[in-house]
Design a protein around this motif. Structure first.
Motif, short mmCIF file in Angstrom:
data_model
loop_
_atom_site.label_atom_id
_atom_site.label_comp_id
_atom_site.label_asym_id
_atom_site.label_seq_id
_atom_site.Cartn_x
_atom_site.Cartn_y
_atom_site.Cartn_z
N THR A 14 0.80 -1.26 0.12
CA THR A 14 -0.07 0.02 -0.14
C THR A 14 1.02 1.50 -0.16
N GLY A 15 0.31 2.46 -0.55
CA GLY A 15 1.05 3.50 -0.57
C GLY A 15 2.30 3.25 -1.42
N SER A 16 2.21 2.78 -2.47
CA SER A 16 3.69 2.38 -3.33
C SER A 16 3.97 2.93 -4.54
N GLY A 17 3.09 4.10 -4.88
CA GLY A 17 3.34 5.09 -6.00
C GLY A 17 4.37 5.84 -5.97
N GLY A 18 5.21 5.96 -4.50
CA GLY A 18 6.43 6.65 -4.45
C GLY A 18 7.23 6.47 -3.17
N GLY A 19 8.25 7.07 -3.15
CA GLY A 19 9.09 6.64 -1.85
C GLY A 19 9.18 5.36 -1.37
N LEU A 20 9.11 5.26 -0.22
CA LEU A 20 9.46 3.93 0.38
C LEU A 20 8.50 2.69 -0.14
N GLY A 21 7.30 2.81 -0.43
CA GLY A 21 6.53 1.87 -0.87
C GLY A 21 6.91 1.49 -2.38
N ARG A 22 7.32 2.35 -3.22
CA ARG A 22 7.75 2.10 -4.42
C ARG A 22 9.04 1.26 -4.43
N GLN A 23 10.00 1.55 -3.72
CA GLN A 23 11.33 0.88 -3.56
C GLN A 23 10.75 -0.55 -3.03
N HIS A 24 9.83 -0.72 -2.12
CA HIS A 24 9.48 -2.00 -1.74
C HIS A 24 8.83 -2.98 -2.83
N ALA A 25 8.00 -2.36 -3.58
CA ALA A 25 7.37 -2.81 -4.50
C ALA A 25 8.07 -3.31 -5.66
N LEU A 26 9.10 -2.55 -6.05
CA LEU A 26 10.13 -2.70 -7.01
C LEU A 26 11.06 -3.77 -6.73
N GLU A 27 11.36 -3.81 -5.45
CA GLU A 27 12.58 -4.86 -5.08
C GLU A 27 11.76 -6.25 -4.97
#
Length: 302
Positions: A14-27
């Motif tokens: 959740t909240g993965s459109g930018g910042g920490l969440g984006r990095q978590h989703a990408l990895e």
């Protein structure tokens, strides 16, 4: 040792459109997970919304050969959370990982803060963790497998000026995690929390020097979060992370002092404050009953 992989597993971030969440989703996607990229697309204070941010992360994942879908639901909306879970189940038939990362800020001193702003931040952070967790809980129980990572903060663990709403929500998440770790054990559901220090939209107004800001990249937190998403993850831990450093936070309780029952007074508490607060022998309990057990032990010893 073998690399940590998520092949065949499905993650919601959740909240993965930018910042920490984006990095978590990408990895997670780089390591084989199929990812639901959830983001409401609003501003830091929770206003506005749109799907562009989530869609952009999905395209990044697809560009390196990963699988992902976008979801624009608010984590505070029951129907939206149900739709997010439905999207994952319709696409891939299971949910193995939930990273509850979505958040907002409405900072003011308590004397100036409106109750509406307190409730809004509490709702996004605390209920915005509870509702997705509730929506995936029975799925994970049926699978006999699940990993949930909640996002707490030093503001909740230790306090921060002007963040009574945010701090209350973030420590509430720890209470939530501490019960889920117990209830999830028999079904191999591990629940942990991360307390990140990272340069994101939510921290850009703190006034820190640029050279420090540049060293607090969100991707320096993500390895710890992804480990907590893995099969090898512990349960019931509060991991603090920032600038490539990782630590474990604990709530500890001193051994304390038995003052007796007959004639017990306020003055006795005052006069024995040094014994009550002596850190020697302090412990981090794994369940509330351990504290109760200590008081019974002291009663019997006294």
């Amino acid at each position: 040792m073998a690399d940590i992989r998520f092949d065949g597993k499905v993650a919601i971030v959740t909240g993965s459109g930018g910042g920490l969440g984006r990095q978590h989703a990408l990895e997670l996607a780089r390591r084989g997970a199929r990812v639901v990229v959830n983001d409401l697309g609003g501003s830091v204070d929770g206003s506005g919304g749109g799907s562009d941010a989530a869609n952009a992360v999905v395209e990044e994942i697809k560009a390196f050969g990963g699988e992902a879908i976008a979801n624009g639901s608010s984590v505070t909306d029951d129907a939206g959370v149900a739709l997010m879970v439905k999207h994952a189940m319709d696409a891939w038939g299971r949910i193995d990982v939930l990273v509850a990362n979505a958040g907002v800020l409405r900072d003011k001193t308590f004397s100036k803060m409106e109750i509406a702003d307190f409730e809004f931040v509490l709702n996004v952070h605390l209920m915005g963790t509870v509702k997705p967790a509730k929506a995936v809980w029975e799925i994970m129980k049926t699978q006999n497998y699940g990993r949930i990572v909640c996002t707490t903060s030093s503001s909740g663990l230790y306090g921060n000026f002007g963040q009574s709403n945010y701090g209350a929500a973030k420590l509430g998440i720890i209470g939530f995690m501490n019960t889920l770790k117990l209830e999830g054990q028999k079904n191999n559901i591990h629940v942990n929390a991360v307390s990140p220090v990272a340069a994101t939209r939510m921290t850009e107004n703190l006034g820190m020097p640029q050279e420090i800001f540049d060293r607090l990249k969100p991707e320096y937190v993500t390895p710890g979060v992804v480990f907590l998403c893995s099969e090898e993850a512990p349960t019931g831990c509060i991991m603090t992370a920032g600038a490539g450093a990782f630590a474990l936070a604990r709530i500890v309780e001193t051994e304390g002092a038995y003052l007796g029952e007959g004639g017990l007074s306020v003055e006795e508490v005052r006069d024995n404050w040094g014994k009550i607060t002596d850190p020697a022998g302090q412990q981090a309990y794994q369940a509330g009953g351990e504290q109760t057990g200590k008081f019974f032990r002291k009663l019997q010893g006294g």
